[in-house]
Motif scaffolding. Structure first.
Motif, PDB file in Angstrom:
ATOM      1  N   VAL A 157      -3.723 -14.233  16.189  1.00 50.95           N
ATOM      2  CA  VAL A 157      -3.753 -13.113  15.249  1.00 50.95           C
ATOM      3  C   VAL A 157      -5.122 -12.976  14.593  1.00 50.95           C
ATOM      4  O   VAL A 157      -5.648 -11.875  14.447  1.00 50.95           O
ATOM      5  CB  VAL A 157      -2.657 -13.266  14.173  1.00 50.95           C
ATOM      6  CG1 VAL A 157      -2.867 -12.266  13.045  1.00 50.95           C
ATOM      7  CG2 VAL A 157      -1.274 -13.070  14.775  1.00 50.95           C
ATOM      8  N   ALA A 158      -5.724 -14.105  14.223  1.00 49.50           N
ATOM      9  CA  ALA A 158      -7.014 -14.056  13.534  1.00 49.50           C
ATOM     10  C   ALA A 158      -8.084 -13.407  14.398  1.00 49.50           C
ATOM     11  O   ALA A 158      -8.898 -12.608  13.916  1.00 49.50           O
ATOM     12  CB  ALA A 158      -7.449 -15.455  13.114  1.00 49.50           C
ATOM     13  N   GLU A 159      -8.104 -13.742  15.690  1.00 51.01           N
ATOM     14  CA  GLU A 159      -9.093 -13.132  16.590  1.00 51.01           C
ATOM     15  C   GLU A 159      -8.807 -11.650  16.771  1.00 51.01           C
ATOM     16  O   GLU A 159      -9.729 -10.816  16.754  1.00 51.01           O
ATOM     17  CB  GLU A 159      -9.074 -13.831  17.949  1.00 51.01           C
ATOM     18  CG  GLU A 159     -10.104 -13.274  18.924  1.00 51.01           C
ATOM     19  CD  GLU A 159     -10.046 -13.941  20.292  1.00 51.01           C
ATOM     20  OE1 GLU A 159     -10.784 -13.474  21.199  1.00 51.01           O
ATOM     21  OE2 GLU A 159      -9.274 -14.908  20.463  1.00 51.01           O
ATOM     22  N   PHE A 160      -7.535 -11.303  16.926  1.00 48.13           N
ATOM     23  CA  PHE A 160      -7.161  -9.900  17.100  1.00 48.13           C
ATOM     24  C   PHE A 160      -7.557  -9.077  15.873  1.00 48.13           C
ATOM     25  O   PHE A 160      -8.170  -8.009  15.996  1.00 48.13           O
ATOM     26  CB  PHE A 160      -5.652  -9.806  17.332  1.00 48.13           C
ATOM     27  CG  PHE A 160      -5.143  -8.404  17.536  1.00 48.13           C
ATOM     28  CD1 PHE A 160      -5.264  -7.776  18.772  1.00 48.13           C
ATOM     29  CD2 PHE A 160      -4.530  -7.713  16.504  1.00 48.13           C
ATOM     30  CE1 PHE A 160      -4.784  -6.485  18.968  1.00 48.13           C
ATOM     31  CE2 PHE A 160      -4.051  -6.428  16.683  1.00 48.13           C
ATOM     32  CZ  PHE A 160      -4.180  -5.810  17.925  1.00 48.13           C
ATOM     33  N   THR A 161      -7.232  -9.585  14.692  1.00 45.50           N
ATOM     34  CA  THR A 161      -7.538  -8.820  13.481  1.00 45.50           C
ATOM     35  C   THR A 161      -9.040  -8.783  13.198  1.00 45.50           C
ATOM     36  O   THR A 161      -9.533  -7.813  12.620  1.00 45.50           O
ATOM     37  CB  THR A 161      -6.777  -9.376  12.269  1.00 45.50           C
ATOM     38  OG1 THR A 161      -7.022 -10.787  12.145  1.00 45.50           O
ATOM     39  CG2 THR A 161      -5.280  -9.131  12.427  1.00 45.50           C
ATOM     40  N   ASP A 162      -9.775  -9.823  13.610  1.00 46.41           N
ATOM     41  CA  ASP A 162     -11.241  -9.770  13.488  1.00 46.41           C
ATOM     42  C   ASP A 162     -11.800  -8.631  14.337  1.00 46.41           C
ATOM     43  O   ASP A 162     -12.705  -7.900  13.908  1.00 46.41           O
ATOM     44  CB  ASP A 162     -11.865 -11.087  13.927  1.00 46.41           C
ATOM     45  CG  ASP A 162     -11.758 -12.170  12.871  1.00 46.41           C
ATOM     46  OD1 ASP A 162     -11.408 -11.847  11.721  1.00 46.41           O
ATOM     47  OD2 ASP A 162     -12.018 -13.353  13.200  1.00 46.41           O
ATOM     48  N   ARG A 163     -11.251  -8.480  15.517  1.00 47.03           N
ATOM     49  CA  ARG A 163     -11.702  -7.393  16.390  1.00 47.03           C
ATOM     50  C   ARG A 163     -11.287  -6.035  15.831  1.00 47.03           C
ATOM     51  O   ARG A 163     -12.029  -5.050  15.966  1.00 47.03           O
ATOM     52  CB  ARG A 163     -11.145  -7.590  17.805  1.00 47.03           C
ATOM     53  CG  ARG A 163     -11.719  -8.804  18.531  1.00 47.03           C
ATOM     54  CD  ARG A 163     -11.282  -8.826  19.973  1.00 47.03           C
ATOM     55  NE  ARG A 163     -11.778  -7.655  20.687  1.00 47.03           N
ATOM     56  CZ  ARG A 163     -11.331  -7.257  21.881  1.00 47.03           C
ATOM     57  NH1 ARG A 163     -10.348  -7.938  22.471  1.00 47.03           N
ATOM     58  NH2 ARG A 163     -11.817  -6.201  22.474  1.00 47.03           N
TER      59      ARG A 163
END
Length: 287
Positions: free
Chosen positions: A76-82
């Motif tokens: 989730v953290a990588e997705f939301t960073d993007r």
């Protein structure tokens, strides 16, 4: 921080919503798709920006769940960073998912049912009786409604002090009817022209229009806006840039999803003028 007007967010500032709106986000996705994100994963979506509307956050989180089924290998953290890098909000989430193969994207589109997600969300949040009253028709699920699980965060004395000293307005992403329920619960009576809800403007936070309009209606030279998300602080910063004739202060409140030292750090990074443990610290801060 000498101000003429104080504008308050509702969720996470006046009432606690971890067991209402945030619970509805997670459980709506699970009800429709049989799996969901963790409750803690809601905050990274909020931090990405552009999710003042919890329905749209629900749609984006559901999009993430469906994309992981189709081979999206991101936490989730990588997705939301993007999502944040793409500008935040639902359109940015769709852009991130567009990196998947076209066949996977087609399967996601076939399953991504925002109308059903909306209906389930409202049924869970409002409960069956309020759903029938406010939404019309029969709810897709019968529930008591999480709206009844919103403890009040603001003391009556705080509201009395703020109203005695300043003009007081409200700026929220809630629909008007749901804002009325929360404001009645906390005992804050705000004239229609001194509040903005989801129904009153299209842009949503962090667009400055609502905040600058409230300052203009109050004829306030200096306005403080207290909210529980980074977009609330960004709203004040954008208003300050947009309205050269007035001063705007963004105050982060640590009773929403942002808490502790990490919450303070994040607020500071986006330009908060102050961070308070809860809304009841405002009178002393602004005195």
């Amino acid at each position: 921080m000498q101000v003429d007007a104080v504008v308050l967010d509702i969720d996470g500032v006046l009432v606690e919503v971890s067991e209402s709106y945030r619970r509805a986000i997670v459980e709506s996705i699970d009800h429709v798709y049989g799996e969901t994100i963790d409750r803690e994963a809601v905050q990274p979506f909020k931090d990405a920006g552009g999710f003042n509307n919890d329905w749209e956050l629900t749609y984006a989180a559901a999009l993430y769940v469906l994309a992981t089924r189709e081979g999206l290998h991101q936490e989730v953290a990588e997705f939301t960073d993007r999502v944040a890098e793409a500008g935040g909000g639902l359109e940015a989430a769709k852009q991130v998912v567009s990196d998947l193969p076209s066949v996977s994207q087609a399967r996601i589109r076939d399953q991504w049912d925002t109308d059903r997600l909306h209906d389930v969300f409202q049924a869970l949040y409002l409960g069956s009786d309020l759903y029938r009253e406010l939404e019309g028709g029969e709810p897709p699920v019968e529930t008591e409604g999480y709206i009844h699980d919103e403890p009040v965060l603001v003391d009556p004395e705080t509201l009395e002090t703020l109203r005695d000293r300043y003009h007081v307005g409200v700026l929220t992403g809630r629909p008007a009817a749901e804002a009325d329920i929360a404001l009645d619960r906390v005992g804050l009576d705000v004239a229609d022209e001194h509040r903005f809800t989801m129904d009153d403007w299209e842009e949503g936070k962090p667009h400055p229009h609502a905040l600058t309009t409230l300052a203009e209606r109050f004829d306030a030279d200096r306005t403080a806006f207290a909210g529980d998300t980074l977009d609330d602080v960004r709203t004040a910063r954008n208003a300050d840039e947009d309205d050269a004739g007035r001063v705007y202060y963004g105050i982060g409140v640590l009773t929403g999803g942002l808490t502790g030292e990490e919450g303070r750090r994040k607020y500071t990074e986006v330009g908060a003028d102050a961070v308070v443990e809860d809304v009841n610290e405002l009178p002393e801060l602004l005195e």
